[in-house]
Design an enzyme around this catalytic site. Structure first.
Site, mmCIF file in Angstrom:
data_model
loop_
_atom_site.group_PDB
_atom_site.id
_atom_site.type_symbol
_atom_site.label_atom_id
_atom_site.label_comp_id
_atom_site.label_asym_id
_atom_site.label_seq_id
_atom_site.Cartn_x
_atom_site.Cartn_y
_atom_site.Cartn_z
ATOM 1 N N SER A 122 4.849 43.543 29.201
ATOM 2 C CA SER A 122 5.273 43.303 27.830
ATOM 3 C C SER A 122 6.118 44.454 27.307
ATOM 4 C CB SER A 122 4.028 43.133 26.944
ATOM 5 O OG SER A 122 4.344 43.188 25.575
ATOM 6 N N TYR A 146 -3.111 46.830 23.798
ATOM 7 C CA TYR A 146 -2.493 45.812 24.652
ATOM 8 C C TYR A 146 -1.403 46.434 25.525
ATOM 9 C CZ TYR A 146 0.200 41.608 25.878
ATOM 10 O OH TYR A 146 0.870 40.623 26.544
ATOM 11 N N LYS A 150 -1.302 46.768 29.623
ATOM 12 C CA LYS A 150 -0.206 46.218 30.410
ATOM 13 C C LYS A 150 0.477 47.300 31.247
ATOM 14 C CE LYS A 150 -0.177 41.812 29.684
ATOM 15 N NZ LYS A 150 -0.342 40.874 30.827
#
Length: 320
Positions: A122, A146, A150
């Protein structure tokens, strides 16, 4: 070729499965069978080859074993907890996005067959003090859980690739817009909502300043990107085994301008300002544009523009 899609019930996973089922091949290799795995049993598209849809929790050893039971030659690993949910629930985000990923890669290693593994990262893997256009070589400095998960997943897969346990190809996808269906828990959900809801005659909250620039791609471009990655020669992504997918850098205001061109001032008026500091803080720290030098060299796909993205969504909605 045997194919596995984890997260096969999600929007991108389901769209990818449908595309593969329709064409019967990936990168000119015929598909012999496909497995779709998700927390709840996905809906399998019609195909000329057998498709198995199963409920499989990848945080559990038995779930991973079931997903890998067909000894796949090509794996699209799309299972994840989205950005807003990962930030809201620290333990859940790490359990799914990092711990399950690490365990899944080890289970793939145990197969001893070195399958192709296409995974998604991402733009959230970047953050902090960023240049206006982020080059391929920029260091990863995530500023939310997050993005951190990732980034660590990227490095884990690259190391397994270096060791020959698998042939990894990790794609940092832009934010996907316009997502069909209902809003999800992603911090970026509004990037679809401000288009999707007004086109359906519904109000949509706007949690950020309209001047905010975002990096987006359409759902179909995302699927094209994953399929393109699967067909690359081994080692094409270099030692990092990762590429930043091509996208469009647009401001939220430019998205609203395009909405108005497509559906009129009445549709635009359905978007109402509703500031959310948490969402603004998360997405405001993401990159606004990428150089995508490697992706361009490798001829990855790109959308024609924000107007084309909205038009494609409107055609898809009309067919549904």
């Amino acid at each position: 070729m045997r194919v596995l899609i984890t997260g096969g019930g999600g929007m991108i996973g389901a769209r990818l499965a449908t595309r593969i089922a329709r064409h019967g091949a990936v990168a000119d290799r015929r598909v012999a069978s496909m497995v779709l795995a998700d927390l709840t049993t996905p809906v399998a598209p019609e195909a000329d080859f057998p498709i198995t849809a199963m409920a499989a929790d990848l945080t559990q050893a038995e779930g991973r074993a079931a997903a890998l039971s067909d000894a796949p030659d090509l794996i699209f690993n799309l299972a994840a907890v989205v950005s807003g949910a990962a930030e809201a629930d620290f333990d859940l985000g790490y359990a799914v996005n990092l711990e399950a990923t690490a365990a899944f890669l080890n289970d793939i290693r145990a197969l001893g067959a070195s399958p192709i593994v296409v995974s998604t990262s991402s733009v959230a893997a970047f953050g902090g003090d960023l240049p206006d256009v982020v080059p391929d070589t920029h260091c990863l400095t995530p500023q939310n859980s997050y993005g951190t998960q990732k980034a660590m997943g990227e490095l884990l897969q690259a190391d397994h690739t270096r060791r020959g346990h698998l042939d990894g190809r990790c794609v940092r996808l832009p934010t996907i817009s316009v997502r069909p269906g209902r809003p999800n828990a992603a911090a970026s959900s509004f990037m679809s909502g401000i288009i999707r809801e007004p086109l359906a005659g519904q109000e949509a909250p706007l949690p950020v300043d309209p001047a905010l620039k975002v990096w987006i791609a359409s759902p179909d471009c995302a699927v094209d990107t994953l399929l393109h990655a699967a067909g690359l020669p081994k080692g094409a992504l270099g030692p990092g085994a990762v590429v930043s997918g091509r996208g469009l850098s647009v401001s939220v205001a430019e998205m609203l301008d395009a909405l108005e061109r497509a559906a009129g001032a009445e549709a635009r008026a359905l978007v109402r300002a509703e500031p959310d500091p948490v969402v603004a803080d998360i997405v405001g720290g993401w990159p606004k544009a990428f150089a995508c030098t490697l992706a361009e060299d490798l001829r990855f796909p790109i959308d024609d523009g924000i107007d084309a993205i909205i038009a494609a969504h409107m055609r898809e909605t009309a067919r549904a």
